[in-house]
Design an enzyme around this catalytic site. Structure first.
Site, PDB file in Angstrom:
ATOM      1  N   PHE A 101       5.034   9.429   5.667  1.00  0.00           N
ATOM      2  CA  PHE A 101       3.872   8.601   5.332  1.00  0.00           C
ATOM      3  C   PHE A 101       3.376   7.963   6.630  1.00  0.00           C
ATOM      4  O   PHE A 101       4.144   7.330   7.346  1.00  0.00           O
ATOM      5  CB  PHE A 101       4.297   7.521   4.330  1.00  0.00           C
ATOM      6  CG  PHE A 101       3.141   6.797   3.721  1.00  0.00           C
ATOM      7  CD1 PHE A 101       2.454   7.342   2.657  1.00  0.00           C
ATOM      8  CD2 PHE A 101       2.737   5.575   4.218  1.00  0.00           C
ATOM      9  CE1 PHE A 101       1.375   6.680   2.092  1.00  0.00           C
ATOM     10  CE2 PHE A 101       1.666   4.897   3.663  1.00  0.00           C
ATOM     11  CZ  PHE A 101       0.983   5.456   2.595  1.00  0.00           C
ATOM     12  N   TYR A 138       5.719  -2.161  -4.961  1.00  0.00           N
ATOM     13  CA  TYR A 138       4.632  -1.935  -5.934  1.00  0.00           C
ATOM     14  C   TYR A 138       4.660  -0.531  -6.532  1.00  0.00           C
ATOM     15  O   TYR A 138       3.816  -0.190  -7.343  1.00  0.00           O
ATOM     16  CB  TYR A 138       3.257  -2.225  -5.307  1.00  0.00           C
ATOM     17  CG  TYR A 138       3.001  -1.534  -3.984  1.00  0.00           C
ATOM     18  CD1 TYR A 138       2.698  -0.183  -3.929  1.00  0.00           C
ATOM     19  CD2 TYR A 138       3.048  -2.246  -2.786  1.00  0.00           C
ATOM     20  CE1 TYR A 138       2.461   0.443  -2.725  1.00  0.00           C
ATOM     21  CE2 TYR A 138       2.816  -1.625  -1.568  1.00  0.00           C
ATOM     22  CZ  TYR A 138       2.522  -0.284  -1.550  1.00  0.00           C
ATOM     23  OH  TYR A 138       2.300   0.343  -0.340  1.00  0.00           O
ATOM     24  N   LYS A 139       5.626   0.302  -6.120  1.00  0.00           N
ATOM     25  CA  LYS A 139       5.733   1.646  -6.697  1.00  0.00           C
ATOM     26  C   LYS A 139       6.673   1.578  -7.908  1.00  0.00           C
ATOM     27  O   LYS A 139       6.269   1.120  -8.965  1.00  0.00           O
ATOM     28  CB  LYS A 139       6.184   2.633  -5.627  1.00  0.00           C
ATOM     29  CG  LYS A 139       5.089   2.853  -4.565  1.00  0.00           C
ATOM     30  CD  LYS A 139       5.522   3.634  -3.355  1.00  0.00           C
ATOM     31  CE  LYS A 139       4.360   3.733  -2.348  1.00  0.00           C
ATOM     32  NZ  LYS A 139       4.793   4.109  -0.996  1.00  0.00           N
ATOM     33  N   ARG A 165       0.175  15.831  -6.665  1.00  0.00           N
ATOM     34  CA  ARG A 165       1.430  15.096  -6.796  1.00  0.00           C
ATOM     35  C   ARG A 165       1.497  14.369  -8.136  1.00  0.00           C
ATOM     36  O   ARG A 165       0.558  13.679  -8.523  1.00  0.00           O
ATOM     37  CB  ARG A 165       1.474  14.088  -5.641  1.00  0.00           C
ATOM     38  CG  ARG A 165       2.805  13.488  -5.367  1.00  0.00           C
ATOM     39  CD  ARG A 165       2.737  12.629  -4.120  1.00  0.00           C
ATOM     40  NE  ARG A 165       1.953  11.414  -4.365  1.00  0.00           N
ATOM     41  CZ  ARG A 165       2.139  10.266  -3.722  1.00  0.00           C
ATOM     42  NH1 ARG A 165       3.052  10.172  -2.770  1.00  0.00           N
ATOM     43  NH2 ARG A 165       1.394   9.213  -3.989  1.00  0.00           N
ATOM     44  N   ASP A 186      13.637   3.966   5.210  1.00  0.00           N
ATOM     45  CA  ASP A 186      12.537   3.538   4.353  1.00  0.00           C
ATOM     46  C   ASP A 186      12.837   4.043   2.941  1.00  0.00           C
ATOM     47  O   ASP A 186      13.086   5.235   2.745  1.00  0.00           O
ATOM     48  CB  ASP A 186      11.230   4.149   4.891  1.00  0.00           C
ATOM     49  CG  ASP A 186      10.033   3.811   4.034  1.00  0.00           C
ATOM     50  OD1 ASP A 186      10.156   3.839   2.787  1.00  0.00           O
ATOM     51  OD2 ASP A 186       8.959   3.546   4.591  1.00  0.00           O
TER      52      ASP A 186
HETATM   53  C1  LIG Z   1       4.003   3.684   0.122  1.00  0.00           C
HETATM   54  C2  LIG Z   1       4.623   3.806   1.458  1.00  0.00           C
HETATM   55  C3  LIG Z   1       4.355   2.855   2.458  1.00  0.00           C
HETATM   56  C4  LIG Z   1       3.390   1.734   2.197  1.00  0.00           C
HETATM   57  O1  LIG Z   1       3.230   0.885   3.276  1.00  0.00           O
HETATM   58  P1  LIG Z   1       2.350  -0.433   3.127  1.00  0.00           P
HETATM   59  O2  LIG Z   1       2.694  -1.201   4.339  1.00  0.00           O
HETATM   60  O3  LIG Z   1       2.716  -1.083   1.839  1.00  0.00           O
HETATM   61  O4  LIG Z   1       0.911  -0.027   3.090  1.00  0.00           O
HETATM   62  C5  LIG Z   1       5.012   2.990   3.665  1.00  0.00           C
HETATM   63  N1  LIG Z   1       5.875   4.001   3.891  1.00  0.00           N
HETATM   64  C6  LIG Z   1       6.147   4.936   2.953  1.00  0.00           C
HETATM   65  C7  LIG Z   1       7.114   6.035   3.245  1.00  0.00           C
HETATM   66  C8  LIG Z   1       5.512   4.861   1.719  1.00  0.00           C
HETATM   67  O5  LIG Z   1       5.762   5.789   0.793  1.00  0.00           O
END
Ligand SMILES: *Cc1c(COP(=O)(O)O)cnc(C)c1O
Length: 413
Positions: A127, A223-224, A372, A198
């Site tokens: 990401f 938030y997921k 997805r 992460d």
């Molecule tokens: C959803 C997600 C993020 C989100 O980062 P924000 O700082 O909340 O925008 C970061 N890293 C990964 C791998 C994610 O899946």
């Protein structure tokens, strides 16, 4: 041809130990929400909680609520609550800032452990914000820091004696591929590198054992799969062995030894609160607590089991019904190696996703050609898996997704 029927799915729902959790969430009427991996659904209790925080704690309690409503301690209090879901100790977790900002802080701290080394191992396909944050950090640090990009298959080889830290995502956001946290962390430690993980797509979706894997630092969004609400503060984990020794550069007053002494000079508090930078977002944290409390009542092994079963069934049905339309599985076929999502590669995936939205099946598109589907076991039913595939089949068989209105891109896909 599969012989399974819709009735079989209804039977699975009747026997689902998690079935009652669905009623605790607000879900789109007549829709099927397969985006819980982007933004978890709203628990009904969150609305009442928000009203209470705003109309009672804020309006009436005003600044006194910092003490009387526990606002001040909230990042640590919620950290203590969520720690067991992550295999962490209660004093190793806080809820604060965004995942990206937390990543900046923990990666900074991790790099200081091996100050002579200059290489960070990351996944190029991760990401993007993780990589962007690391790029911003090293641009600021100068002094020859660089990122060595590796993927699942060459990860182990990339971790050598030059590496200061690895910064890896447990469950890949596109493919759902789970990396082996224990063995990769072990490899990092064997060469003297720190391990930063992460957990954005694993926290709340499967058992996680940070201390069992000896992880040094970790971040995750809430938030997921934790259903904490849009933009809710993220998880930050720092292993206790680093407390009092690490440095993080966002040295705000909430990380100070005594914020209310208002000293001139920064002096770190030396525990997990050193990862805090400033005044916590109280409304957001209050809503997050609702999502956490629900999750704490659910059995994480049951969540994982249902997630694996749902994604297995989804893959089986899609390949059986829709395989001929050019869907190629991108996610691992073996559920053990797959997170709570299924991704397919599909040319022209974007208009297809738009057409699915119009029919109430909410999923997402990740450029260039990834469709997805996220499965949040707390509020999805098995029958939703069946019904979603039926809609997908209908859209493909009739070609309705080719209509021109589905071709126009929205800003957020
Ligand atoms: C959803 C997600 C993020 C989100 O980062 P924000 O700082 O909340 O925008 C970061 N890293 C990964 C791998 C994610 O899946």
């Amino acid at each position: 041809m599969t012989t399974i029927t819709r009735d079989d799915f209804l039977r699975m729902d009747a026997n689902d130990p998690l079935a009652n959790f669905r009623d605790e969430f607000f879900l789109p009427k007549g829709g099927i929400y397969l985006n819980g991996n982007s933004l978890g659904a709203m628990p009904h209790a969150a609305a009442e909680r928000a009203k209470c925080v705003i109309e009672h704690e804020w309006a009436e309690g005003l600044i006194g609520s910092m003490n009387t409503a526990g606002w001040y301690d909230m990042p640590s209090a919620l950290g203590r609550k969520i720690a067991p879901l992550l295999g962490a100790k209660p004093n190793e977790v806080v809820l604060t800032d965004s995942t990206g900002v937390n990543l900046f802080k923990v990666l900074s701290a991790a790099l200081k452990i091996q100050p002579e080394r200059r290489v960070i191992v990351m996944q190029g396909s991760n990401f993007p914000t993780n990589n962007y944050m690391a790029q911003g950090l090293i641009a600021n640090l100068g002094r020859g820091y660089s990122i060595r990009f590796a993927e699942a298959d060459d990860m182990m080889d990339a971790i050598d004696q030059d590496v200061a830290a690895i910064c890896i995502t447990h469950v890949h956001y596109k493919t759902g591929h789970i990396l082996d946290m224990a063995s990769i962390t072990e490899r990092a430690h064997a060469v003297g590198a720190a391990a930063v993980w992460d957990l954005c797509h694993s926290a709340g979706a499967m058992p996680v054992d940070l201390n069992g894997c000896n992880v040094d630092f970790a971040v995750a969004c809430t938030y997921k799969y934790i259903n904490a609400g849009p933009g809710a503060p993220a998880i930050l984990f720092a292993a206790e062995r680093h407390h009092g020794k690490y440095f993080q550069p966002l040295t705000g007053w909430f990380g100070h030894r005594a914020p209310f002494d208002f000293d001139r000079d920064y002096e770190p508090i030396g525990d997990i609160r050193q990862m805090l930078s400033g005044t916590p977002p109280t409304v957001s944290l209050s809503l997050a607590e609702i999502g956490i409390d629900i999750l704490l009542r659910a059995d994480m092994d049951a969540i994982r089991e249902k997630s694996m079963r749902m994604t297995d069934l989804f893959i089986e049905l899609v390949e059986d019904r829709c395989g001929k339309f050019g869907f190629e599985l991108v996610s691992p076929r073996d559920a053990k190696h797959r997170g709570s999502q299924v991704s397919f590669d599909k040319d022209d995936g974007y208009p297809l996703v738009r057409a699915l939205h119009e029919r109430g099946v909410l999923c997402d598109f990740r450029a260039p050609s990834n469709v997805r589907f996220g499965f949040a076991p707390l509020y999805l039913r098995y029958v939703d898996v069946w019904d979603a595939v039926e809609v997908l089949y209908d859209i493909l068989a009739t070609g309705s997704w080719k209509a021109s209105q589905f071709q126009v891109r929205s800003a957020v896909t």
